[in-house]
Scaffold this active site. Structure first.
Site, PDB file in Angstrom:
ATOM      1  N   ARG A  99     -11.240  55.081  32.203  1.00  0.00           N
ATOM      2  CA  ARG A  99     -11.693  55.142  30.816  1.00  0.00           C
ATOM      3  C   ARG A  99     -12.297  56.501  30.460  1.00  0.00           C
ATOM      4  NH1 ARG A  99     -15.871  54.534  27.357  1.00  0.00           N
ATOM      5  NH2 ARG A  99     -15.380  53.552  25.375  1.00  0.00           N
ATOM      6  N   HIS A 154     -12.219  59.018  26.589  1.00  0.00           N
ATOM      7  CA  HIS A 154     -11.619  59.099  25.253  1.00  0.00           C
ATOM      8  C   HIS A 154     -10.427  60.057  25.204  1.00  0.00           C
ATOM      9  CE1 HIS A 154     -15.267  56.988  24.229  1.00  0.00           C
ATOM     10  NE2 HIS A 154     -14.886  56.863  22.973  1.00  0.00           N
ATOM     11  N   LYS A 166       1.540  52.555  12.163  1.00  0.00           N
ATOM     12  CA  LYS A 166       1.446  51.138  12.555  1.00  0.00           C
ATOM     13  C   LYS A 166       0.767  51.041  13.913  1.00  0.00           C
ATOM     14  CE  LYS A 166       3.989  46.811  12.024  1.00  0.00           C
ATOM     15  NZ  LYS A 166       3.031  46.197  11.114  1.00  0.00           N
ATOM     16  N   LEU A 193       0.885  51.031   4.698  1.00  0.00           N
ATOM     17  CA  LEU A 193       2.003  51.045   5.642  1.00  0.00           C
ATOM     18  C   LEU A 193       3.287  50.960   4.808  1.00  0.00           C
ATOM     19  CD1 LEU A 193       2.755  50.869   8.711  1.00  0.00           C
ATOM     20  CD2 LEU A 193       3.178  48.453   8.253  1.00  0.00           C
TER      21      LEU A 193
HETATM   22  N1  PDD Z   1       2.630  43.478   9.330  1.00  0.00           N
HETATM   23  N2  PDD Z   1       1.195  46.384   5.450  1.00  0.00           N
HETATM   24  C1  PDD Z   1       0.540  45.999   6.571  1.00  0.00           C
HETATM   25  C2  PDD Z   1      -0.901  46.367   6.709  1.00  0.00           C
HETATM   26  C3  PDD Z   1       1.224  45.286   7.565  1.00  0.00           C
HETATM   27  O1  PDD Z   1       0.573  44.933   8.689  1.00  0.00           O
HETATM   28  C4  PDD Z   1       2.584  44.942   7.379  1.00  0.00           C
HETATM   29  C5  PDD Z   1       3.361  44.182   8.411  1.00  0.00           C
HETATM   30  C6  PDD Z   1       3.215  45.348   6.185  1.00  0.00           C
HETATM   31  C7  PDD Z   1       4.667  45.049   5.910  1.00  0.00           C
HETATM   32  O2  PDD Z   1       5.506  45.844   6.721  1.00  0.00           O
HETATM   33  P1  PDD Z   1       6.973  45.343   7.154  1.00  0.00           P
HETATM   34  O3  PDD Z   1       7.667  44.968   5.895  1.00  0.00           O
HETATM   35  O4  PDD Z   1       7.581  46.549   7.785  1.00  0.00           O
HETATM   36  O5  PDD Z   1       6.756  44.195   8.067  1.00  0.00           O
HETATM   37  C8  PDD Z   1       2.495  46.074   5.263  1.00  0.00           C
HETATM   38  C9  PDD Z   1       3.242  42.821  10.459  1.00  0.00           C
HETATM   39  C10 PDD Z   1       4.264  41.845  10.078  1.00  0.00           C
HETATM   40  C11 PDD Z   1       2.153  42.288  11.356  1.00  0.00           C
HETATM   41  O6  PDD Z   1       1.184  43.005  11.584  1.00  0.00           O
HETATM   42  O7  PDD Z   1       2.253  41.149  11.830  1.00  0.00           O
END
Ligand code: PDD
Length: 286
Positions: free
Chosen positions: A100, A102, A149, A207
């Site tokens: 561990r 950072h 993501k 996202l």
């Molecule tokens: N989530 N915005 C956020 C914050 C998300 O977590 C997601 C998807 C989306 C939609 O993105 P997409 O159409 O590419 O799935 C938008 C996924 C499904 C999850 O965290 O389970």
């Protein structure tokens, strides 16, 4: 039949699958992920999801441990081994296991790849869409890069739980200027008084949903007007319709926000139309 997961080159029983307690995703949420819908046994919008995974990796200076072709093979193997007709595959890449600290582990430390599949309940999803969902608004307290993501989802987790505690399915996150950015795990949409379909621009505040991008193509093909602009909660309250999109929800009509009825209080025509058209349009790969 036992569920099978993939961990760093091996297919293992899901219940016994694991990674090191030194893994950086466990210690720092230092990882990225994707969720891809499986419909009719096929992966939906696979290219879009894998391109976004590569982008998230670049943004966080993470190396993917396998080539894209190998990743595609792994996802197919999971769909087959778990006999998923409808459901999802989940994949996560982390900065690997190291003592561990950072700062990044020393160069050459292998990144971790985990993937698994789950079966969904299509009838339940359709019933939910017919009924519509309720959302509650909450302040968007996330970091300034939710376009990546990443598995650092604590604000999303807290918002989602607050929504559930309030009897709602999703939370809509509102920024400091009063604009709805997106949902805790979905993109947010309204249909305004002129009939235009409105959603937040895909800048660093949201996202950039893969489902969202496919909905843009459907709307264009059907001659709908789509406008990418921030909208306020006040606008959403008086919208004709509201809905969310995402790989796990596709399109779900929103029938109430903060307890206020949206439109007639029943799922809207545009939302249900987009949902019905989705799988005819979305690329599906076997
Ligand atoms: N989530 N915005 C956020 C914050 C998300 O977590 C997601 C998807 C989306 C939609 O993105 P997409 O159409 O590419 O799935 C938008 C996924 C499904 C999850 O965290 O389970």
């Amino acid at each position: 039949m036992s569920r099978i997961a993939y961990v760093n080159g091996r297919y293992v029983r899901h219940a016994e699958a694991g990674v090191s307690i030194d893994d950086r995703a466990f210690l720092f949420a230092d990882g990225i992920y994707e969720v891809i819908e499986v419909f009719g046994g096929r992966l939906i919008d696979e290219d879009g999801h894998l391109e976004r995974l590569a982008r998230s990796a670049r943004e966080l200076r993470l190396d993917l441990p396998v080539a894209m072709t190998a990743l595609r093979r792994i996802l197919r193997e999971l769909v087959a081994r778990n006999r998923v007709a409808f459901g999802h595959v989940y994949l996560q890449v982390t900065r690997g296991a190291a003592r561990r600290d950072h700062v990044f582990p020393k160069p050459g430390t292998p990144t971790t790849l985990v993937a698994f599949a789950h079966r969904g309940d299509l009838a339940a999803a359709e019933a939910k869409a017919r009924a519509g969902i309720r959302v509650v608004s909450l302040p968007d307290i996330r970091w300034k890069r939710p376009d990546i993501k990443s598995t650092s989802l604590l604000p999303n987790v807290l918002a989602k739980q607050q929504a559930r505690d309030a009897g709602a399915y999703e939370a809509w996150l509102v920024d400091e200027k009063g604009f709805v950015t997106e949902g805790a795990s979905s993109n947010a949409w309204i249909v305004d008084g002129e009939g235009a379909v409105v959603t937040h621009p895909a800048d660093s505040a949201i996202l950039s949903g893969i489902t969202r991008a496919t909905l843009f193509r459907i709307a264009a093909a059907e001659g709908m007007k789509i406008v990418e602009r921030p909208f306020t909660l006040a606008e959403a309250f008086i919208a004709r319709e509201a809905f969310i999109s995402g790989a796990t929800t596709i399109v779900m009509p929103v029938v109430a926000i903060d307890g206020r009825k949206i439109g007639s209080g029943a799922p809207g025509r545009v939302a249900l139309g987009l949902r019905a058209a989705f799988h005819d349009f979305a690329p599906a790969s076997a």
